[in-house]
Motif scaffolding. Structure first.
Motif, PDB file in Angstrom:
ATOM      1  N   VAL A   1      -3.404  -7.701  -4.862  1.00 17.25           N
ATOM      2  CA  VAL A   1      -3.351  -6.744  -3.861  1.00 17.25           C
ATOM      3  C   VAL A   1      -2.378  -5.396  -4.376  1.00 17.25           C
ATOM      4  CG1 VAL A   1      -1.309  -6.466  -1.648  1.00 17.25           C
ATOM      5  CG2 VAL A   1      -3.025  -8.426  -2.508  1.00 17.25           C
ATOM      6  N   ALA A   2      -3.151  -3.912  -3.509  1.00 19.10           N
ATOM      7  CA  ALA A   2      -2.622  -2.922  -4.015  1.00 19.10           C
ATOM      8  C   ALA A   2      -1.024  -2.837  -3.363  1.00 19.10           C
ATOM      9  CB  ALA A   2      -3.217  -1.825  -3.636  1.00 19.10           C
ATOM     10  N   LEU A   3      -0.596  -2.007  -5.241  1.00 20.00           N
ATOM     11  CA  LEU A   3       0.560  -1.282  -4.623  1.00 20.00           C
ATOM     12  C   LEU A   3       1.171  -0.347  -5.892  1.00 20.00           C
ATOM     13  CD1 LEU A   3       3.195  -2.627  -4.947  1.00 20.00           C
ATOM     14  CD2 LEU A   3       3.512  -3.912  -7.172  1.00 20.00           C
ATOM     15  N   GLY A   4       1.636   0.616  -4.870  1.00 17.57           N
ATOM     16  CA  GLY A   4       1.726   1.447  -5.698  1.00 17.57           C
ATOM     17  C   GLY A   4       3.572   2.309  -5.227  1.00 17.57           C
ATOM     18  N   ARG A   5       3.316   3.202  -6.009  1.00 15.78           N
ATOM     19  CA  ARG A   5       4.764   3.921  -4.732  1.00 15.78           C
ATOM     20  C   ARG A   5       4.194   4.542  -2.889  1.00 15.78           C
ATOM     21  NH1 ARG A   5       8.902   6.948  -7.553  1.00 15.78           N
ATOM     22  NH2 ARG A   5       7.973   7.031 -10.519  1.00 15.78           N
ATOM     23  N   GLY A   6       5.411   3.096  -2.157  1.00 16.58           N
ATOM     24  CA  GLY A   6       5.026   3.225  -0.653  1.00 16.58           C
ATOM     25  C   GLY A   6       3.728   2.934  -0.048  1.00 16.58           C
ATOM     26  N   ARG A   7       3.069   1.874  -1.232  1.00 18.02           N
ATOM     27  CA  ARG A   7       2.212   1.852  -1.194  1.00 18.02           C
ATOM     28  C   ARG A   7       2.041  -0.044  -1.353  1.00 18.02           C
ATOM     29  NH1 ARG A   7      -3.331   3.479  -0.763  1.00 18.02           N
ATOM     30  NH2 ARG A   7      -4.038   1.904   1.088  1.00 18.02           N
ATOM     31  N   VAL A   8       1.809  -0.946  -0.348  1.00 16.37           N
ATOM     32  CA  VAL A   8       1.881  -2.256  -0.632  1.00 16.37           C
ATOM     33  C   VAL A   8       0.203  -3.130   0.534  1.00 16.37           C
ATOM     34  CG1 VAL A   8       3.391  -3.019   0.794  1.00 16.37           C
ATOM     35  CG2 VAL A   8       3.177  -5.022  -0.806  1.00 16.37           C
ATOM     36  N   GLY A   9      -0.341  -3.116  -0.077  1.00 18.55           N
ATOM     37  CA  GLY A   9      -2.084  -3.658   0.330  1.00 18.55           C
ATOM     38  C   GLY A   9      -2.389  -2.643   0.909  1.00 18.55           C
ATOM     39  N   GLY A  10      -2.738  -3.226   2.770  1.00 21.95           N
ATOM     40  CA  GLY A  10      -2.807  -1.843   3.497  1.00 21.95           C
ATOM     41  C   GLY A  10      -1.623  -0.905   4.020  1.00 21.95           C
ATOM     42  N   TYR A  11      -0.931  -0.867   3.904  1.00 22.00           N
ATOM     43  CA  TYR A  11       0.411  -0.321   3.992  1.00 22.00           C
ATOM     44  C   TYR A  11       0.469   1.107   3.274  1.00 22.00           C
ATOM     45  CZ  TYR A  11       0.249  -4.602   7.723  1.00 22.00           C
ATOM     46  OH  TYR A  11       0.296  -5.327   7.881  1.00 22.00           O
ATOM     47  N   GLN A  12      -0.037   2.220   3.324  1.00 22.99           N
ATOM     48  CA  GLN A  12       1.062   3.048   3.449  1.00 22.99           C
ATOM     49  C   GLN A  12       2.022   3.910   3.860  1.00 22.99           C
ATOM     50  OE1 GLN A  12      -2.211   5.533   1.826  1.00 22.99           O
ATOM     51  NE2 GLN A  12      -1.258   6.769   0.764  1.00 22.99           N
ATOM     52  N   ASP A  13       3.717   3.761   3.454  1.00 20.36           N
ATOM     53  CA  ASP A  13       3.766   4.949   3.958  1.00 20.36           C
ATOM     54  C   ASP A  13       3.766   6.578   4.435  1.00 20.36           C
ATOM     55  OD1 ASP A  13       7.135   5.041   4.423  1.00 20.36           O
ATOM     56  OD2 ASP A  13       7.222   6.694   2.643  1.00 20.36           O
ATOM     57  N   GLY A  14       4.014   6.634   5.772  1.00 17.98           N
ATOM     58  CA  GLY A  14       3.695   7.538   6.186  1.00 17.98           C
ATOM     59  C   GLY A  14       1.704   7.753   6.852  1.00 17.98           C
TER      60      GLY A  14
END
Length: 194
Positions: free
Chosen positions: A127-140
């Motif tokens: 599952v994708a993970l990064g600053r402001g991101r988890v899976g298909g959700y991305q901040d903004g």
């Protein structure tokens, strides 16, 4: 140190390049599924463990034995953390980071004492993970707001680099209407012995 290998696969006239990385989770964003949940446990346990820099073991390690709790909540709805992350039942092998059930309890049971990171969990989970991101959700993006809370306190650092610690309560809170995510009001109650 990140070591990357590009594997080119040719099957039925279709060519695809796949990036495999070792040691993911030491501060890099984690490549993985960017679809909407649920996110099932990947079928190829060994490949996901290897991508996370975790060798498959024949038994749970005993030098380091800690547990964390992971929750991903989207608009108030809990997204299940699957059972058997890091466990190859058919091959009877297990990675140092794994789950036994769907409670969200992450087990770190290693034959050596070292730092393990949240990025390794998400690499195993694919599952994708990064600053402001988890899976298909991305901040903004499209009204999404993504926040990470560790022990109910906002965590502003890189989630992939978060060092796992004993009895951590790790909560990703996602809202899709642009409203600010709020910290959980109660902490996870670890069962006795954890």
């Amino acid at each position: 140190m990140l070591v990357a290998v590009v594997v080119v696969v040719v099957a039925a006239g279709v060519t695809a390049a796949v990036l495999l990385s070792r040691g993911a989770g030491a501060g890099e964003a984690v490549a993985g599924r960017t679809s909407a949940p649920p996110w099932a446990a990947p079928a190829d346990v060994e490949a996901r463990a290897e991508a996370a820099g975790l060798p498959m073991l024949t038994a749970e390690g005993e030098a380091l034995h800690i547990h964390e709790h992971l929750t991903v909540t989207v608009d108030g709805r809990a997204i299940g953390v699957p059972a058997l992350l890091g466990i190859d039942e058919a091959g009877r092998r297990i990675a140092a980071i794994h789950t036994h059930d769907t409670t969200g309890i992450i087990h770190v049971e290693s034959p050596e004492v070292k730092t393990f990171r949240l990025g390794q969990v998400f690499t195993e989970w694919d599952v994708a993970l990064g600053r402001g991101r988890v899976g298909g959700y991305q901040d903004g993006k499209d009204g999404d707001r993504v926040a990470l809370f560790v022990n109910r306190k906002a965590y502003a650092g890189d989630p992939a680099a978060l060092a796992l610690g004993k009895r951590q309560d790790i909560d990703f809170v996602v809202t899709t209407d642009g409203s600010a995510p709020k910290a959980p009001t109660t902490a996870f109650a670890f069962p006795a012995g954890y």
